[in-house]
Scaffold this motif. Structure first.
Motif, PDB file in Angstrom:
ATOM      1  N   TYR A 172      69.243  -2.860   8.495  1.00 24.80           N
ATOM      2  CA  TYR A 172      68.960  -4.052   7.700  1.00 24.80           C
ATOM      3  C   TYR A 172      70.263  -4.665   7.199  1.00 24.80           C
ATOM      4  N   ARG A 173      70.319  -5.991   7.198  1.00 24.24           N
ATOM      5  CA  ARG A 173      71.487  -6.680   6.645  1.00 24.24           C
ATOM      6  C   ARG A 173      71.617  -6.343   5.169  1.00 24.24           C
ATOM      7  N   ASP A 174      70.499  -6.327   4.472  1.00 23.67           N
ATOM      8  CA  ASP A 174      70.457  -5.894   3.077  1.00 23.67           C
ATOM      9  C   ASP A 174      69.313  -4.886   2.982  1.00 23.67           C
ATOM     10  N   PRO A 175      69.618  -3.592   2.940  1.00 21.82           N
ATOM     11  CA  PRO A 175      68.566  -2.578   2.984  1.00 21.82           C
ATOM     12  C   PRO A 175      67.604  -2.619   1.799  1.00 21.82           C
ATOM     13  N   ILE A 176      67.980  -3.290   0.716  1.00 23.01           N
ATOM     14  CA  ILE A 176      67.098  -3.365  -0.449  1.00 23.01           C
ATOM     15  C   ILE A 176      66.250  -4.626  -0.392  1.00 23.01           C
ATOM     16  N   ALA A 177      66.869  -5.776  -0.210  1.00 16.23           N
ATOM     17  CA  ALA A 177      66.144  -7.051  -0.164  1.00 16.23           C
ATOM     18  C   ALA A 177      65.997  -7.488   1.285  1.00 16.23           C
ATOM     19  N   LYS A 178      64.985  -6.943   1.968  1.00 13.53           N
ATOM     20  CA  LYS A 178      64.830  -7.196   3.395  1.00 13.53           C
ATOM     21  C   LYS A 178      63.727  -8.189   3.745  1.00 13.53           C
ATOM     22  N   TYR A 179      63.003  -8.693   2.775  1.00 19.63           N
ATOM     23  CA  TYR A 179      61.938  -9.676   3.008  1.00 19.63           C
ATOM     24  C   TYR A 179      62.453 -11.034   2.550  1.00 19.63           C
ATOM     25  N   CYS A 180      62.662 -11.951   3.494  1.00 21.38           N
ATOM     26  CA  CYS A 180      63.344 -13.205   3.163  1.00 21.38           C
ATOM     27  C   CYS A 180      62.509 -14.436   3.518  1.00 21.38           C
ATOM     28  N   TYR A 181      62.432 -15.374   2.580  1.00 19.61           N
ATOM     29  CA  TYR A 181      61.813 -16.667   2.845  1.00 19.61           C
ATOM     30  C   TYR A 181      62.867 -17.765   2.910  1.00 19.61           C
ATOM     31  N   GLY A 182      64.084 -17.446   2.538  1.00 19.89           N
ATOM     32  CA  GLY A 182      65.159 -18.438   2.472  1.00 19.89           C
ATOM     33  C   GLY A 182      65.522 -19.021   3.829  1.00 19.89           C
ATOM     34  N   GLU A 183      66.331 -20.071   3.785  1.00 21.42           N
ATOM     35  CA  GLU A 183      66.740 -20.752   5.013  1.00 21.42           C
ATOM     36  C   GLU A 183      67.626 -19.894   5.890  1.00 21.42           C
ATOM     37  N   TYR A 184      68.481 -19.118   5.273  1.00 25.31           N
ATOM     38  CA  TYR A 184      69.486 -18.378   6.018  1.00 25.31           C
ATOM     39  C   TYR A 184      69.270 -16.885   5.847  1.00 25.31           C
ATOM     40  N   PRO A 185      69.630 -16.096   6.867  1.00 25.97           N
ATOM     41  CA  PRO A 185      69.488 -14.646   6.740  1.00 25.97           C
ATOM     42  C   PRO A 185      70.510 -14.107   5.744  1.00 25.97           C
TER      43      PRO A 185
END
Length: 191
Positions: A172-185
């Protein structure tokens, strides 16, 4: 014996050519269908019924279903699974039920809990961000996201972990915050 081999070869050639042309026709038809769907079906940004908690069949809610402890309904409410009403909506009369909660989310739109990601994504203020994302998505990505019919389905799909959430295909790019709705990863982690 030569004429038998000639007939077999001729039939094989005819079969090969017809199969190739049929496959090409299917590919062209599928491509045309995707192009038509892209432009005809706008995302519906408003839920069609009021936020009442009646358990009447006409007031059914879709929800995020999979959460072991938390559920987000299509109105943007997040609640404990035990506080889910028969109609699929969160019970808004329970103090722990929250509307458009971004409790586990970072400013970049990535969250550590899937249900909070969906709830936060459903905020009316996020509509512009989601529209911008859909307008700038790559063609392959658009085909995935254009299959959604409304904002709730878009948020469910966007918050699921995807190739945008990982680096090197297994981290994971960020192992804690892995659920993203934002425009960019999320930012790539250092190697």
């Amino acid at each position: 014996k030569r004429w038998v081999l000639g007939v077999v070869f001729g039939l094989s050639l005819i079969y090969f050519l017809t199969s190739t042309f049929k496959q090409e026709e299917r590919t062209v038809r599928d491509r045309n269908l995707l192009q038509v769907q892209e432009h005809e079906q706008p995302i519906m940004w408003k839920v069609k019924f009021s936020s009442g908690n009646s358990s009447q069949l006409s007031n059914q809610c879709r929800n995020s279903v999979q959460g072991k402890l938390l559920i987000t309904d299509e109105l943007g409410y997040i609640c404990e699974r035990k506080d889910l009403l028969v109609n699929g909506c969160c019970n808004v009369n329970v103090p722990s039920t929250k509307l458009y909660s971004c409790e586990s989310c970072l400013p970049n739109g990535c969250c550590s809990v899937y249900e909070y990601c969906v709830s936060c994504c459903l905020q009316p203020s996020k509509q512009h961000l989601l529209e911008r994302f859909l307008n700038r998505a790559a063609i392959a990505f658009q085909n995935l996201f254009m299959a959604v019919e409304d904002r709730f389905e878009l948020c469910l799909a966007k918050c699921r972990t995807s190739s945008q959430s990982v680096q090197h295909e297994n981290t994971y790019r960020d192992p804690i915050a892995k659920y993203c709705y934002g425009e960019y990863p999320p930012e790539l982690l250092p190697v």
